[in-house]
Motif scaffolding. Structure first.
Motif, PDB file in Angstrom:
ATOM      1  N   GLU A  80      82.909 -24.990   4.597  1.00 24.70           N
ATOM      2  CA  GLU A  80      82.709 -26.445   4.443  1.00 24.70           C
ATOM      3  C   GLU A  80      83.061 -27.171   5.745  1.00 24.70           C
ATOM      4  N   ASP A  81      82.016 -27.524   6.520  1.00 25.30           N
ATOM      5  CA  ASP A  81      82.180 -28.091   7.862  1.00 25.30           C
ATOM      6  C   ASP A  81      83.117 -29.288   7.929  1.00 25.30           C
ATOM      7  N   GLN A  82      82.793 -30.291   7.076  1.00 28.88           N
ATOM      8  CA  GLN A  82      83.539 -31.555   7.204  1.00 28.88           C
ATOM      9  C   GLN A  82      85.007 -31.374   6.863  1.00 28.88           C
ATOM     10  N   ALA A  83      85.262 -30.584   5.820  1.00 30.78           N
ATOM     11  CA  ALA A  83      86.659 -30.352   5.421  1.00 30.78           C
ATOM     12  C   ALA A  83      87.398 -29.612   6.535  1.00 30.78           C
ATOM     13  N   LEU A  84      86.694 -28.680   7.171  1.00 28.55           N
ATOM     14  CA  LEU A  84      87.290 -27.923   8.277  1.00 28.55           C
ATOM     15  C   LEU A  84      87.609 -28.856   9.449  1.00 28.55           C
ATOM     16  N   ASP A  85      86.678 -29.767   9.759  1.00 26.93           N
ATOM     17  CA  ASP A  85      86.908 -30.739  10.839  1.00 26.93           C
ATOM     18  C   ASP A  85      88.125 -31.598  10.525  1.00 26.93           C
ATOM     19  N   ALA A  86      88.228 -32.027   9.255  1.00 18.99           N
ATOM     20  CA  ALA A  86      89.348 -32.899   8.872  1.00 18.99           C
ATOM     21  C   ALA A  86      90.675 -32.156   9.023  1.00 18.99           C
TER      22      ALA A  86
END
Ligand SMILES: NC(=O)c1ccc[n+]([C@@H]2O[C@H](COP(=O)([O-])OP(=O)(O)OC[C@H]3O[C@@H](n4cnc5c(N)ncnc54)[C@H](O)[C@@H]3O)[C@@H](O)[C@H]2O)c1
Length: 275
Positions: A39-45
């Protein structure tokens, strides 16, 4: 493993729940951490929240069901931090209902992440960890559903039993070759995470092509109860701390919920009776 400071961990499913909490424990121990998640966005966060320790963390977007992506994860992790000492095969999802009403896509998705993901992790990392020869641990997240009869999703229970079996086999094989590596299996009962929202990461290619049959009212009720139980369940941070205490003690079975032992005992009693 005596001291973990300066060593390197890889955590799959690192952007949420138990994986996210394991990352915090690794950082508190002074480790480098490779965060792997689909999960890209969760990883970025998560990476943004770790800015203060940015030199010790790396994020890799990985679908653990894909062997090439897991192999690439291993290559990137070694390139960045060198030897890997701790591998948490933790990513997991839940879907489907009974054996016959779960669709083939449900089965394929859950088996891909929960079982093949762990197999791919072991196949890509263990040879590298054996080659460097330093002490290390491979920790697979199963569930208490891997030691009991599952009452919710058939595919989930089947994969978690398989992860327990795989972990026992791994521990035996590592011992047999006289390695410095150990294996452990984490079998929690309910934990307050986003497991009930697993569908957020379901690949479009594994969406149900025909709608699954309407769940029975009993199944719906179980689902509703499960939402409430998970919301009130053990914080993931407690599970992560328990896991590290278990590793320091050299444990194989990591069982953070002693109250669930009665379910395990009931299964063994049934086996014993039929003997
Ligand atoms: N929450 C519980 O009650 C509970 C109980 C026992 C075991 N577990 C197990 O704990 C593990 C972690 O789950 P959680 O409860 O923290 O749920 P979660 O949904 O909060 O976290 C799971 C993480 O895995 C990631 N993920 C999903 N599919 C992936 C894929 N194909 N490749 C890489 N990453 C992927 C998700 O993006 C997410 O960040 C799972 O194996 C789960 O089965 C959970």
């Amino acid at each position: 493993m005596e001291s973990m400071a300066g060593k390197t961990a890889v955590v799959t499913g690192a952007a949420s729940g138990i994986g996210r909490a394991l990352v915090d424990e690794c950082i508190a121990e002074g480790m480098n951490v490779v965060l792997a998640d689909v999960e890209d966005q969760a990883l970025d966060a998560v990476m943004a929240s770790l800015a203060a320790v940015s030199s010790r963390v790396m994020a890799v977007r990985v679908n653990v069901a894909d062997p090439q992506q897991v192999e690439s994860l291993a290559t990137q992790a070694v390139e960045r931090f060198g030897n890997i000492h701790l591998l948490f095969n933790n990513a997991g999802v839940g879907a489907g209902t009974t054996i016959w009403d779960s669709t083939l896509e449900d089965w394929t998705w859950v088996m891909g992440v929960n079982l093949w993901g762990v197999i791919h992790g072991i196949r890509s990392f263990v040879p590298r960890m054996l080659a460097h020869g330093e002490p290390g641990y491979i920790v697979n997240t199963a569930s208490i559903a891997g030691l009991t009869r599952s009452h919710h999703s058939a595919s989930y229970g089947v994969t978690k039993h398989a992860v327990v079996a795989l972990s026992e086999q791994l521990a035996a094989e590592l011992e047999r070759v006289g390695s410095n590596l150990r294996a452990a299996v984490l079998c929690p009962s309910w934990v307050n995470t986003r497991i009930n929202e697993s569908g957020r990461n379901r690949p479009a290619g594994l969406a149900n092509t025909t709608p699954p049959p309407e769940p029975s009212s009993e199944m719906l009720k179980r689902w509703e109860d499960m939402q409430a139980v998970v919301a009130a369940a053990t914080p993931a941070s407690e599970i992560a701390r328990f896991t590290f205490d278990g590793l320091r003690a050299g444990k194989f079975f990591l069982l953070p919920h002693p109250e669930s032992f009665e379910w395990v005992r009931a299964r063994f009693r049934a086996i014993e009776n039929d003997f």
